[in-house]
Structure formats: C-alpha cells, structure tokens
Design a protein around this motif. Structure first.
Motif, PDB file in Angstrom:
ATOM      1  N   ASN A  20       0.856  -1.100   0.011  1.00 30.14           N
ATOM      2  CA  ASN A  20       0.030  -0.031   0.196  1.00 30.14           C
ATOM      3  C   ASN A  20       0.856   1.197   0.047  1.00 30.14           C
ATOM      4  O   ASN A  20       2.208   1.178   0.226  1.00 30.14           O
ATOM      5  N   TYR A  88      -1.840  -2.921  -7.735  1.00 29.88           N
ATOM      6  CA  TYR A  88      -2.980  -3.588  -7.320  1.00 29.88           C
ATOM      7  C   TYR A  88      -2.957  -4.959  -7.864  1.00 29.88           C
ATOM      8  O   TYR A  88      -2.720  -4.879  -9.337  1.00 29.88           O
ATOM      9  N   ASP A  90      -5.506  -6.880  -8.961  1.00 29.67           N
ATOM     10  CA  ASP A  90      -6.401  -7.062  -9.865  1.00 29.67           C
ATOM     11  C   ASP A  90      -6.050  -6.176 -11.309  1.00 29.67           C
ATOM     12  O   ASP A  90      -6.516  -6.541 -12.273  1.00 29.67           O
ATOM     13  N   TYR A 111       5.644  -8.608  -0.633  1.00 24.42           N
ATOM     14  CA  TYR A 111       4.545  -7.781  -0.269  1.00 24.42           C
ATOM     15  C   TYR A 111       4.640  -7.045   1.026  1.00 24.42           C
ATOM     16  O   TYR A 111       4.878  -7.856   1.966  1.00 24.42           O
ATOM     17  N   ASP A 113       3.401  -5.613   4.025  1.00 25.46           N
ATOM     18  CA  ASP A 113       2.019  -5.866   4.728  1.00 25.46           C
ATOM     19  C   ASP A 113       1.887  -5.020   5.845  1.00 25.46           C
ATOM     20  O   ASP A 113       2.442  -5.361   7.238  1.00 25.46           O
ATOM     21  N   ARG A 145      -5.691  -1.300   0.509  1.00 24.90           N
ATOM     22  CA  ARG A 145      -6.298  -2.682   0.389  1.00 24.90           C
ATOM     23  C   ARG A 145      -5.688  -3.749   1.088  1.00 24.90           C
ATOM     24  O   ARG A 145      -4.387  -3.832   1.113  1.00 24.90           O
ATOM     25  N   ARG A 147      -3.763  -6.802   2.559  1.00 25.10           N
ATOM     26  CA  ARG A 147      -3.311  -8.162   2.145  1.00 25.10           C
ATOM     27  C   ARG A 147      -3.862  -8.187   0.489  1.00 25.10           C
ATOM     28  O   ARG A 147      -4.229  -9.468   0.167  1.00 25.10           O
ATOM     29  N   ASP A 148      -3.582  -7.385  -0.286  1.00 26.92           N
ATOM     30  CA  ASP A 148      -3.787  -7.641  -1.784  1.00 26.92           C
ATOM     31  C   ASP A 148      -3.058  -8.334  -2.489  1.00 26.92           C
ATOM     32  O   ASP A 148      -1.917  -8.002  -3.257  1.00 26.92           O
TER      33      ASP A 148
END
Length: 185
Positions: A20, A88, A90, A111, A113, A145, A147-148
C-alpha cells in the motif's frame, strides 16, 4: 535491442516490491539499489505512471504495459531489475505473472504488509509539505487494500515488524544480489 519473450538471462535478478501507499516500497527499492550499486534498474510505478505518462491508476492503464516493457528491456540489457509500486493485484497481476513466468533468471516478489494505522503514521512523517497537503488521510484510506496479494502464493509477506535495513538484507540474501558484483561499465 529487440524484445524477447524470455527476458534476462540465468544471471539476472527480478525483484517485485508491492504494498500500500506509504508502506516503504520506494525506500526498500532505493536501499536495494544503493546496497548493490551500478547494474540494478529501478522500475517505479509512480515514476512511469505519474511522471512519464501523467496517468491515473485505472484498470487497463497504459502504464501497465510500459512497466512490463521497461522491465523486460532492462533485463535483456543485463540489468537486475526492481519493479516497485502499489501495483494492485487485480490491475497489474496478469502483467506481473507474465513477467515472472518469462524471466530466465531468479525472480522474487515481496508484499509489504503494513496495517492502515502504521501507514498513516509513516505517511505523516514524510518531509514534503506539498505532498502531505495533496495526499490526505481520506485518500490513503480509500486506496488501502488489506493483503492485496498476487495469486499463487508467489510473494513473501513482510510485516511492519521488519525494519528497512532488515527488509533490504532479506531481499539481498533471498535473491542472491548480496553475492554479486555491481557493473563496472
């Protein structure tokens, strides 16, 4: 230099650092580059999206392909590459999956977190008053978001308890960059 479907070579390293806003991605990427030296390319989402293209982060944005092309080009030129950004899952997941699948050398994903409250604390410690005025707590919360993660368990999750130095050390060790010499040319 022509683009190949399988970028890089057996000796190149590809590192993806995601998380993030205000999670420390840019600091980790810069630290890896500082520690390694010449021969490591930083492919920053914010630079390519906001500075080069002046584009908003939208599904199907032009920056997605540009990040892919720049990373592949640098790998083909023999550079190790760190791709960093919110990225992101997605929107960028398919591009990253293709890049990871195609790269012929060592690839690792991380990542960062960081919980939202820590994100807000880190953001408020930034020294650029113009940036702080432009990017508000409301925006940070809307972008956040939890834990994307990319599908398939390809990322090492790094928590808020890992210091900047510890995270850089981990990436350098995991990827083998710690044992490789920088470029001389």
């Amino acid at each position: 230099m022509p683009r190949t479907t399988a970028p890089g070579n057996g000796g190149t390293r590809l590192v993806v650092v995601r998380g993030n806003s205000a999670s420390g991605k840019s600091s980790v990427a810069a630290g890896i580059r500082d520690r390694f030296g010449r021969g490591l390319a930083l492919v920053g989402q914010d630079n390519l999206r906001r500075t080069v293209l002046r584009e908003r982060d939208v599904p199907g944005g032009a920056n997605i392909g540009l990040i892919d092309v720049v990373a592949r080009y640098a790998l083909d030129a023999g550079y190790h590459v760190v791709v960093e950004g919110i990225l992101y899952a997605d929107r960028y997941g398919d591009m990253l999956a293709g890049l990871l699948r195609d790269h012929r050398g060592v690839s690792r994903c991380y990542y960062l977190d960081i919980p939202i409250e820590e994100t807000l604390t880190r953001h408020s410690s930034k020294t650029d008053p113009d940036y702080l005025a432009r990017v508000t707590e409301l925006e940070l919360r809307s972008w956040y978001r939890e834990r994307d993660l990319l599908p398939g368990g390809v990322e090492t999750v790094v928590g808020a308890d890992s210091t900047l130095a510890e995270t850089i050390d981990r990436v350098m060790r995991d990827t083998g960059l710690a044992g490789l010499p920088p470029r001389i040319d």
